[in-house]
Design a protein around this motif. Structure first.
Motif, PDB file in Angstrom:
ATOM      1  N   THR A   4     -30.508  23.581  57.809  1.00  0.00           N
ATOM      2  CA  THR A   4     -29.724  24.049  56.810  1.00  0.00           C
ATOM      3  C   THR A   4     -29.523  22.874  55.758  1.00  0.00           C
ATOM      4  N   ALA A   5     -29.521  21.887  56.110  1.00  0.00           N
ATOM      5  CA  ALA A   5     -29.823  20.602  55.408  1.00  0.00           C
ATOM      6  C   ALA A   5     -30.800  20.823  54.332  1.00  0.00           C
TER       7      ALA A   5
ATOM      8  N   LYS B 149     -32.328  23.505  53.469  1.00  0.00           N
ATOM      9  CA  LYS B 149     -32.206  24.876  52.759  1.00  0.00           C
ATOM     10  C   LYS B 149     -31.465  24.385  51.660  1.00  0.00           C
ATOM     11  N   SER B 150     -30.423  23.396  51.817  1.00  0.00           N
ATOM     12  CA  SER B 150     -29.597  23.038  50.521  1.00  0.00           C
ATOM     13  C   SER B 150     -30.354  22.291  49.663  1.00  0.00           C
ATOM     14  N   SER B 151     -31.561  21.846  49.976  1.00  0.00           N
ATOM     15  CA  SER B 151     -32.219  21.274  48.971  1.00  0.00           C
ATOM     16  C   SER B 151     -33.264  21.833  48.646  1.00  0.00           C
TER      17      SER B 151
ATOM     18  N   SER C 243     -33.162  15.189  56.111  1.00  0.00           N
ATOM     19  CA  SER C 243     -32.114  16.460  56.372  1.00  0.00           C
ATOM     20  C   SER C 243     -31.097  16.038  57.470  1.00  0.00           C
TER      21      SER C 243
ATOM     22  N   SER D 217     -27.039  15.754  57.296  1.00  0.00           N
ATOM     23  CA  SER D 217     -26.084  16.773  58.071  1.00  0.00           C
ATOM     24  C   SER D 217     -24.985  15.782  59.072  1.00  0.00           C
TER      25      SER D 217
ATOM     26  N   TYR E 222     -18.575  18.547  58.027  1.00  0.00           N
ATOM     27  CA  TYR E 222     -18.413  20.020  58.205  1.00  0.00           C
ATOM     28  C   TYR E 222     -17.055  20.549  58.274  1.00  0.00           C
TER      29      TYR E 222
ATOM     30  N   GLU F  66     -24.994  28.564  60.703  1.00  0.00           N
ATOM     31  CA  GLU F  66     -25.262  27.378  59.838  1.00  0.00           C
ATOM     32  C   GLU F  66     -24.161  26.121  59.674  1.00  0.00           C
ATOM     33  N   HIS F  67     -22.724  26.564  59.617  1.00  0.00           N
ATOM     34  CA  HIS F  67     -21.902  25.728  59.699  1.00  0.00           C
ATOM     35  C   HIS F  67     -21.500  25.463  61.105  1.00  0.00           C
TER      36      HIS F  67
END
Length: 412
Positions: free
Chosen positions: A104-105, A107-109, A139, A143, A148, A171-172
């Motif tokens: 997820t981290a 992917k955010s990049s 990553s 996270s 979160y 994801e969250h």
């Protein structure tokens, strides 16, 4: 800076020795460099053994038509509902959360690692990805240091067959659960207490070992403690208890897409360089030399058809590294489900788990590659097994009361 070390492959006699183009002096220098920089992870670039030139490394490439033919040999089923992760499976559950958090981290990049898999052995957290493995530490650290819980996004999917809904919900939620695991002493104590109780009741226990339930519980508790200790250190900037495994080859370019899948990168290392770690586990925790050492493995997805085939041969064949009768390592997954065979990429087979004999290992790897290339005519252990058709995510977890978040309305 990452420290690089080449892999150690088995010799003809089956004994470990230095391989490839890396000299003993280079190995010692890399180890000394890593010791001198205690806050850095060790980055493993897997290499072929000296008996296996790169052009001998088994691989295969299939198109969509062949992949669909292989899938048609299986029994399609809908996505399973959430299940309880109990006993040793609780270790796998935390590894799944790590895999989700890393993906997820990244992917955010703007990076697509495709898959992340994790394991733990002798105080070291092992992580690999199909692509962009050099970004795993960054990553995961991002996270772990993100709150979160303040976002209040956690929910259960309304439709477990909806790929996007399932992904968004996890994801969250997984990142939040991972942060709770790292930050909360009371949660850790609760997990350990419940896990011990479940294992005593013979729940969530791998039955392919020569261990009794007390021995299994002891190993499982130590694994959980090691995972948490590595994550606590990383949150403070110290990644020395984490080992990153890069694929033998990796290209995410659509025209030249190739890789070795994440779990195979970790398994290759353990099979070729992990003897010292296995001996250390036995020494540090009072495990008999003839007793199995449990090696958990988990990621975002269940093992794909290729990785399942490699694991099947490694577990069931004579001289296979994960064969319980070898009195060495026993691979443990929290699921028996098998994913698809994926088209459109050249997949290299990490062969050193397949046999302690190098020539036999290479031969078995080539046979696996050949069976996939044959499509539906191939002899694969996953043929006729059930296949969850919507996606290959591992089954959602429902093992703790606090996991039971409200589901998002179907029309939202």
């Amino acid at each position: 800076m990452y420290n690089y070390r080449q892999n150690i492959g088995p010799s003809q006699s089956g004994h470990s020795r230095l391989s490839g183009t890396t000299s003993p002096a280079q190995i010692r220098k890399a180890q000394q460099t890593n010791s001198a920089s205690e806050t850095q992870p060790l980055f493993i670039q897997n290499a072929s053994s000296s008996l296996t030139q790169k052009n001998e490394r088994a691989s295969y490439f299939i198109d969509k038509e062949t992949a669909n033919e292989i899938a048609e040999m299986r029994s399609p089923i809908s996505t399973p509902n959430a299940k309880k992760y109990q006993g040793v499976d609780r270790v796998n559950k935390e590894l799944r959360h790590i895999a989700s958090a890393v993906f997820t981290a990244a992917k955010s990049s703007g990076l697509n690692m495709v898959e992340v898999q994790c394991s733990v052995l002798d105080g070291t957290l092992h992580i690999s990805s199909n692509f962009h493995s050099d970004k795993i530490i960054q990553s995961l650290q991002e996270s772990l240091n993100k709150d979160y819980r303040a976002e209040e996004k956690s929910y259960r999917p309304a439709d477990f067959n909806d790929w996007e809904d399932v992904y968004d919900s996890r994801e969250h939620r997984h990142a939040t659960k991972l942060n709770d695991f790292v930050d909360s002493d009371s949660r850790m104590k609760s997990i350990v207490r419940n896990m011990r109780r479940e294992i005593r009741q013979d729940v969530g226990v791998p039955h392919n070992t020569n261990l009794n339930n007390e021995e299994i519980a002891s190993q499982a508790v130590n694994m959980l403690k090691d995972i948490r200790a590595a994550l606590v250190k990383l949150k403070d900037g110290d990644s020395s208890s984490i080992m990153i495994h890069a694929p033998l080859k990796s290209s995410a370019d659509e025209k030249t897409r190739e890789t070795t899948h994440a779990e195979q990168n970790i398994q290759e290392y353990i099979a070729t360089q992990g003897q010292q770690a296995l001996q250390s586990v036995r020494k540090n925790h009072g495990i008999e030399d003839t007793s199995n050492v449990i090696v958990p493995m988990a990621g975002r997805f269940v093992a794909c058809a290729t990785c399942n085939e490699v694991e099947h041969v490694a577990k069931s064949s004579e001289r296979g590294f994960f064969n319980p009768e070898s009195n060495q390592a026993v691979l443990h997954r929290a699921t028996s489900r098998v994913g698809r065979a994926f088209p459109g990429e050249r997949q290299y087979i990490a062969h050193n788990t397949l046999s302690s004999d190098s020539h036999e290992a290479i031969s078995r790897a080539k046979d696996i590659a050949h069976q996939f290339a044959l499509g539906k005519s191939g002899n694969l252990s996953s043929h006729h097994k059930e296949l969850v058709t919507p996606y290959s995510f591992d089954t959602d977890s429902d093992s703790d009361p606090e996991d039971k978040k409200p589901r998002r309305p179907a029309n939202s």
